[in-house]
Motif scaffolding. Structure first.
Motif, PDB file in Angstrom:
ATOM      1  N   LEU A 198      -2.952  33.568   0.854  1.00 12.72           N
ATOM      2  CA  LEU A 198      -2.168  33.035  -0.255  1.00 12.72           C
ATOM      3  C   LEU A 198      -3.160  32.542  -1.302  1.00 12.72           C
ATOM      4  CD1 LEU A 198       0.499  30.972   1.713  1.00 12.72           C
ATOM      5  CD2 LEU A 198       0.764  33.228   0.679  1.00 12.72           C
ATOM      6  N   SER A 199      -3.357  33.319  -2.351  1.00 12.22           N
ATOM      7  CA  SER A 199      -4.392  32.981  -3.323  1.00 12.22           C
ATOM      8  C   SER A 199      -3.917  32.032  -4.415  1.00 12.22           C
ATOM      9  CB  SER A 199      -4.947  34.259  -3.955  1.00 12.22           C
ATOM     10  OG  SER A 199      -3.908  34.966  -4.613  1.00 12.22           O
ATOM     11  N   GLU A 200      -2.621  31.886  -4.595  1.00 18.26           N
ATOM     12  CA  GLU A 200      -2.130  31.058  -5.683  1.00 18.26           C
ATOM     13  C   GLU A 200      -1.800  29.633  -5.253  1.00 18.26           C
ATOM     14  OE1 GLU A 200       0.973  33.005  -7.835  1.00 18.26           O
ATOM     15  OE2 GLU A 200      -0.158  34.848  -8.010  1.00 18.26           O
ATOM     16  N   TRP A 201      -1.894  29.336  -3.984  1.00 19.74           N
ATOM     17  CA  TRP A 201      -1.539  28.023  -3.476  1.00 19.74           C
ATOM     18  C   TRP A 201      -2.787  27.255  -3.073  1.00 19.74           C
ATOM     19  CZ3 TRP A 201       3.434  26.328  -3.633  1.00 19.74           C
ATOM     20  CH2 TRP A 201       4.414  27.288  -3.871  1.00 19.74           C
ATOM     21  N   VAL A 202      -2.787  25.957  -3.343  1.00 17.25           N
ATOM     22  CA  VAL A 202      -3.880  25.081  -2.950  1.00 17.25           C
ATOM     23  C   VAL A 202      -3.300  24.020  -2.016  1.00 17.25           C
ATOM     24  CG1 VAL A 202      -5.604  23.416  -3.740  1.00 17.25           C
ATOM     25  CG2 VAL A 202      -5.092  25.441  -5.123  1.00 17.25           C
ATOM     26  N   GLY A 203      -3.885  23.859  -0.856  1.00 19.48           N
ATOM     27  CA  GLY A 203      -3.405  22.851   0.080  1.00 19.48           C
ATOM     28  C   GLY A 203      -3.811  21.457  -0.357  1.00 19.48           C
ATOM     29  N   TYR A 204      -2.911  20.498  -0.148  1.00 20.81           N
ATOM     30  CA  TYR A 204      -3.193  19.097  -0.425  1.00 20.81           C
ATOM     31  C   TYR A 204      -2.897  18.293   0.828  1.00 20.81           C
ATOM     32  CZ  TYR A 204      -3.843  19.689  -5.411  1.00 20.81           C
ATOM     33  OH  TYR A 204      -4.337  20.041  -6.623  1.00 20.81           O
ATOM     34  N   ARG A 205      -3.588  17.164   0.973  1.00 16.39           N
ATOM     35  CA  ARG A 205      -3.402  16.329   2.154  1.00 16.39           C
ATOM     36  C   ARG A 205      -3.634  14.870   1.791  1.00 16.39           C
ATOM     37  NH1 ARG A 205      -7.093  18.066   6.762  1.00 16.39           N
ATOM     38  NH2 ARG A 205      -5.440  19.588   7.001  1.00 16.39           N
ATOM     39  N   MET A 206      -2.827  14.005   2.376  1.00 19.93           N
ATOM     40  CA  MET A 206      -3.069  12.558   2.338  1.00 19.93           C
ATOM     41  C   MET A 206      -3.365  12.142   3.773  1.00 19.93           C
ATOM     42  SD  MET A 206      -0.218  10.614   0.081  1.00 19.93           S
ATOM     43  CE  MET A 206       0.110  11.027  -1.609  1.00 19.93           C
ATOM     44  N   ASP A 207      -4.468  11.432   3.983  1.00 21.57           N
ATOM     45  CA  ASP A 207      -4.730  10.883   5.313  1.00 21.57           C
ATOM     46  C   ASP A 207      -3.924   9.587   5.459  1.00 21.57           C
ATOM     47  OD1 ASP A 207      -6.155   8.870   3.978  1.00 21.57           O
ATOM     48  OD2 ASP A 207      -8.110   9.614   4.619  1.00 21.57           O
TER      49      ASP A 207
END
Length: 168
Positions: A147-156
């Motif tokens: 998936l080249s158009e999506w960027v993963g995000y995360r909150m710890d």
């Protein structure tokens, strides 16, 4: 090639699952990132209403003894509003180094694809580290596309607490 068996994880697999998680963390260059212990795994995968599930891949013992666990997968179901269907998300897949090339990873992926189809899932997704070329090549050989158009995000946990408790 030996006969592989994929089965649902059971509470008796908790120590093995933690071992696989720890080995995966070492492989992914994050050996100190594993905070889970056996009780965490037991209480989340084998509680009354689990939200995550596990599979174990086994091969027969070398001398006809008990099967030997050589890999695992942890997955859960998510939801696509656009499809109006659940999806299956593969959180972790790991095969011990000495068992790679036996088809364990492919067997685990295929079993998960069948679980997704049996549950009428609209998609089956996972993440892979950019530097993990062997995994990327393996997944693409199985028909997966990045998936080249999506960027993963995360909150710890700290970020979640700070955000949840921040003033409006």
């Amino acid at each position: 090639m030996s006969t592989l068996n994929i089965r649902e994880a059971t509470p008796s697999d908790v120590a093995e699952i933690l071992r696989f998680i720890t080995e995966l963390a070492v492989y992914e260059r994050e050996p100190d990132a594993v905070l889970a212990d056996e009780s965490h795994i037991h209480n989340t995968l084998f509680c009354e209403a689990p939200k995550a599930f596990g599979l174990i891949c086994e091969q027969p013992g070398s001398d006809g003894s008990e099967p030997v666990a050589i890999g695992f997968a942890i997955y859960f179901f998510n939801y696509s509003t656009w499809l109006g269907k659940h999806g299956l998300y593969l959180e972790d897949l790991y095969v011990t180094p000495e068992a790679r090339g036996l088809g364990a990873g492919k067997s685990l992926l295929k079993t998960l694809a069948k679980i997704a189809l049996d549950n009428d899932c609209g998609r089956y997704e996972w993440n892979v580290l950019r530097w993990n070329t062997p995994a990327i090549e393996f997944y693409e050989a199985c028909g997966a596309k990045p998936l080249s158009e999506w960027v993963g995000y995360r909150m710890d946990r700290d970020a979640m607490e700070a955000f949840a408790n921040s003033p409006e």
